[in-house]
Design an enzyme around this catalytic site. Structure first.
Site, PDB file in Angstrom:
ATOM      1  N   ASP A   9      30.061  37.735  18.991  1.00 45.50           N
ATOM      2  CA  ASP A   9      28.681  36.821  19.474  1.00 45.50           C
ATOM      3  C   ASP A   9      28.040  37.987  20.688  1.00 45.50           C
ATOM      4  OD1 ASP A   9      29.037  35.059  17.850  1.00 45.50           O
ATOM      5  OD2 ASP A   9      29.595  33.485  19.472  1.00 45.50           O
ATOM      6  N   ASP A 131      25.091  23.186  12.409  1.00 45.21           N
ATOM      7  CA  ASP A 131      25.941  23.017  13.556  1.00 45.21           C
ATOM      8  C   ASP A 131      25.634  21.682  13.874  1.00 45.21           C
ATOM      9  OD1 ASP A 131      26.637  25.562  13.472  1.00 45.21           O
ATOM     10  OD2 ASP A 131      25.353  26.271  14.808  1.00 45.21           O
TER      11      ASP A 131
END
Length: 243
Positions: A9, A131
């Site tokens: 990330d 998600d």
């Protein structure tokens, strides 16, 4: 054997991890994402999950140069997400070396555009990001919740050709307390033929084995690697088992 997919990330060009999607909780683990990607490749990983967190927050792709460096210097199959909101963003990602792009917020807020990409690039180039917080889809780097139930959402895109879904239970993400195995089993049972990629909560190699025993096809792991809870030796052994 479950496919092990490491995650990188990116915020400000550096490797970071968040806890439960909170940007205020970001921890920098490495200054050079390319070095980290090369370690994953050396450990036998075939694929990398690369997320542009600056992009997710800014609503447009930001860290495409990081993608370009990793794609040009490794043989990793890169799925890239974060900030891909327009067709121009999608083109930048593919031109910078992404093998696949993940669409989460765009698939919720602009389904016509995401469906257009499925038809333009082919479903094998698109991954659905699904998600969830309490069974409901969350978007915008997890800062916003919706009232959309996760399984009908995935089922709808499966009917449009999507065959891969990355699903993160946000309540578990970054906690290292274990994955939401039941969530992934429910998705897999409800959407036959979907390649379910579990994400969130992995704290050790046993958690990966739990998912493997549940017949979940793949798992994304980030924080557990960076904090030494899963070692590169363990990753290598797992990948040797997959060879």
């Amino acid at each position: 054997m479950i496919e092990f997919i490491p995650a990188i990330d990116i915020i400000g060009g550096k490797c970071v991890r968040l806890t439960q999607g909170e940007y205020s909780s970001s921890t920098v683990y490495a200054n050079n994402p390319l070095d980290m990607a090369m370690k994953f490749a050396d450990a036998g990983c075939r694929r990398l999950h690369l997320v542009d967190l600056d992009g997710a927050k800014s609503n447009h792709i930001v860290n495409y140069k990081v993608l370009e460096r990793i794609a040009s210097r490794t043989n990793l199959i890169i799925d890239f997400g974060g900030g891909i909101k327009t067709s121009a963003d999608a083109e930048i990602a593919f031109n910078s070396g992404a093998s696949m792009i993940t669409g989460g917020s765009i698939a919720v807020k602009n389904p016509d555009i995401f469906t257009e990409w499925i038809n333009k690039y082919g479903p094998e180039k698109l991954i659905l990001g699904a998600d969830a917080r309490n069974g409901k889809i969350a978007v915008q780097g997890w800062t916003d919740s919706s009232e959309i139930d996760i399984i009908p959402f995935i089922t709808d895109y499966h009917s449009k050709g999507i065959t891969q879904v990355i699903s993160t239970d946000i309540s578990q993400d970054g906690t290292l307390l274990g994955p939401s195995v039941q969530l992934y089993k429910d998705i897999q049972n409800a959407v036959q033929g979907m390649y379910v990629i579990a994400s969130g909560g992995i704290g050790n190699i046993q958690h990966v084995k739990q998912l493997d025993e549940a017949k979940i096809p793949a798992v994304i792991v980030g924080k557990a690697i960076y904090e030494g809870k899963i070692t590169f030796d363990e990753i290598e052994k797992l990948n040797v088992g997959n060879a």
